[in-house]
Design an enzyme around this catalytic site. Structure first.
Site, mmCIF file in Angstrom:
data_model
loop_
_atom_site.group_PDB
_atom_site.id
_atom_site.type_symbol
_atom_site.label_atom_id
_atom_site.label_comp_id
_atom_site.label_asym_id
_atom_site.label_seq_id
_atom_site.Cartn_x
_atom_site.Cartn_y
_atom_site.Cartn_z
ATOM 1 N N PRO A 173 -27.391 13.655 28.142
ATOM 2 C CA PRO A 173 -26.395 13.256 27.145
ATOM 3 C C PRO A 173 -26.371 14.216 25.957
ATOM 4 C CG PRO A 173 -28.378 11.943 26.862
ATOM 5 C CD PRO A 173 -28.622 12.826 28.064
ATOM 6 N N TYR A 207 -20.318 19.324 18.956
ATOM 7 C CA TYR A 207 -19.346 20.401 19.139
ATOM 8 C C TYR A 207 -18.599 20.687 17.830
ATOM 9 C CZ TYR A 207 -20.659 19.005 23.817
ATOM 10 O OH TYR A 207 -21.405 18.668 24.922
ATOM 11 N N GLY A 256 -21.944 13.329 29.550
ATOM 12 C CA GLY A 256 -20.507 13.122 29.583
ATOM 13 C C GLY A 256 -19.986 11.829 29.007
ATOM 14 N N CYS A 263 -4.889 31.553 8.230
ATOM 15 C CA CYS A 263 -3.533 32.013 8.521
ATOM 16 C C CYS A 263 -3.165 31.794 9.977
ATOM 17 C CB CYS A 263 -3.403 33.474 8.112
ATOM 18 S SG CYS A 263 -3.821 33.675 6.380
#
Ligand SMILES: *Cc1c(COP(=O)(O)O)cnc(C)c1O
Length: 429
Positions: free
Chosen positions: A280, A376, A243, A347
């Site tokens: 981590p 991510y 985190g 779009c």
């Protein structure tokens, strides 16, 4: 600290010029730096040098942040374990060379098949997130003649003070067992056949930029360890999760450093007499990756100037999903300044990377990098708008390797099957 620096006016990944790399692999692509991955892992491990742990702390890299096999293998070679949240991630960790006895399996909804596969592999620990899951895991393990090493994931009821979509330790979040039921759940674990209760874990969220919520969590875990032992339970391990936040803006104060985090952990966990574990993810890989894209065109709307790039929200979801900021740097910047809204070709109005951003002047054909895209990033990509997944490249010094090739459109189409009754009919005459 990362290893993406300009040299002679051109942004490089370590010794590799990104304009040359773009010419070789095409755009868009992700690029990861080995030196940065290794450095971040080392910095994290060194920050834990002062902690009091019965065995060397286990640093289990959270694979979901970046599951590319070469990224995991780079970290495994440096000594990292793996925190996995699916059977697929476990397979990746094993395939990349992480020993089973350094793998931790987290997640609120492990299936029986995933449990069986992890038991067969002999992983180090299951972080169990509910009493229901405990019963299932005990039954699966017993049926297979295994005993599952378990830590109970505790939901400490702490607000991590981060984005709502990545906050996981509040009472209303789906994760873990409420602190109020922790002792009863531990007693249940200790008496469930097929389960060996080894300890507890917590993970309260991601991109944490303050230490106080973590400190509050660890204080609750410490009290719980004391209460569990007073009740006669054995507690050998505490997993403190991941985190830790990272800087996304180069010109803003950095979040707590790994050293500050390590000092806080050392103080908060002194005398626990357990093996400490960590998970981590972002902190290791975030600044070790960028996404490189090419400007297709610039256009002027009624209210804004737009820069349209060949990457889109399907390639890098974070801005659309979390309103996240990524610094945007030209690979070969021109002098001067322009303000523009940077968008992809999809779009959706959500396909916006940056609103009214001050940039160096950009034209069609220019290359730009979205910085801090290693965590991510590629892993959250989709093929929305029938856009094939983009390649991933790992740089090591002056060398690079394409560690996931670009999927071509034929490969993407080949994933679909036309139902038999829709197949073009042979001509009957
Ligand atoms: C996502 C996750 C992590 C990693 O979080 P980061 O913010 O990337 O460090 C660690 N543990 C668990 C259980 C997770 O779900």
């Amino acid at each position: 600290m990362d290893h993406f620096e300009p040299r002679g006016g051109v942004l490089h990944a370590e010794g590799v010029a990104l304009d040359k790399l773009a010419a070789a692999v095409g755009t868009p692509f992700y690029c990861y730096s080995t030196a940065t991955l290794e450095r971040h892992y080392r910095v994290f491990v060194e920050a834990l040098a002062q902690v009091d742990s019965t065995e060397p702390p286990l640093v289990a890299y959270a694979v979901k942040a970046n599951p590319n096999l070469s990224v995991i293998a780079t970290l495994a070679r440096a000594g990292a374990g793996a925190d996995v949240v699916s059977g697929g991630e476990m397979r990746r960790a094993l395939a990349a060379g992480v020993p089973a006895n350094r793998i931790v399996f987290s997640g609120v909804g492990k299936t029986r098949d995933e449990m069986a596969a992890a038991l067969a592999a002999g992983i180090y620990q299951f972080n169990v997130e509910s009493e229901e899951e405990l019963a299932t895991l005990g039954a699966v393990a017993s049926a297979l003649g295994h005993v599952a090493p378990v830590a109970l994931r505790i939901n400490p009821g702490v607000d991590a003070l981060t984005h709502a979509k990545i906050s996981t330790g509040k009472d209303e979040n789906k994760f873990g067992i409420p602190l109020a039921r922790a002792e009863a759940a531990y007693a249940l674990a200790a008496t469930t056949p097929g389960i060996r209760a080894m300890g507890i874990s917590a993970h309260i969220g991601s991109q944490l930029t303050q230490l106080a919520p973590l400190e509050a969590t660890f204080a609750r875990l410490g009290d719980l360890v004391t209460r569990l032992r007073a009740a006669g339970q054995s507690v050998e391990r505490v997993d403190l999760g991941g985190g830790l936040g990272i800087p996304y803006k180069r010109d803003e104060p950095a979040p707590p450093s790994p050293a500050d985090y390590g000092a806080m952990v050392a103080k908060a966990t002194r005398g626990w007499n357990v093996r400490l574990m960590f998970e981590p993810g972002r902190m290791i890989v975030g600044n070790a990756g960028i996404m490189v894209t090419r400007v297709i065109l610039t256009k002027t709307g009624a209210a804004k100037r737009f820069v349209v790039v060949d990457a889109a929200m399907n390639d890098l979801l974070r801005p659309a999903f979390y309103s996240a900021w990524h610094d945007i740097l030209a690979i070969a910047p021109r002098a001067g300044e322009m303000t523009a809204t940077v968008v992809g070709p999809i779009c959706e109005t959500g396909d916006t990377f940056a609103e009214d951003r001050v940039l160096t002047p950009l034209q069609a054909g220019d290359l730009v990098a979205f910085m801090t895209a290693g965590a991510y990033g590629a892993t959250m990509a989709s093929t929305y708008n029938s856009r094939p997944l983009v390649p991933e490249v790992l740089v090591d010094g002056d060398s690079y390797a394409v560690v996931r090739p670009r999927l071509d459109i034929d490969a993407l189409l080949a994933l679909d099957v036309i139902a038999p009754w829709l197949k073009p009919q042979a001509n009957e005459s």
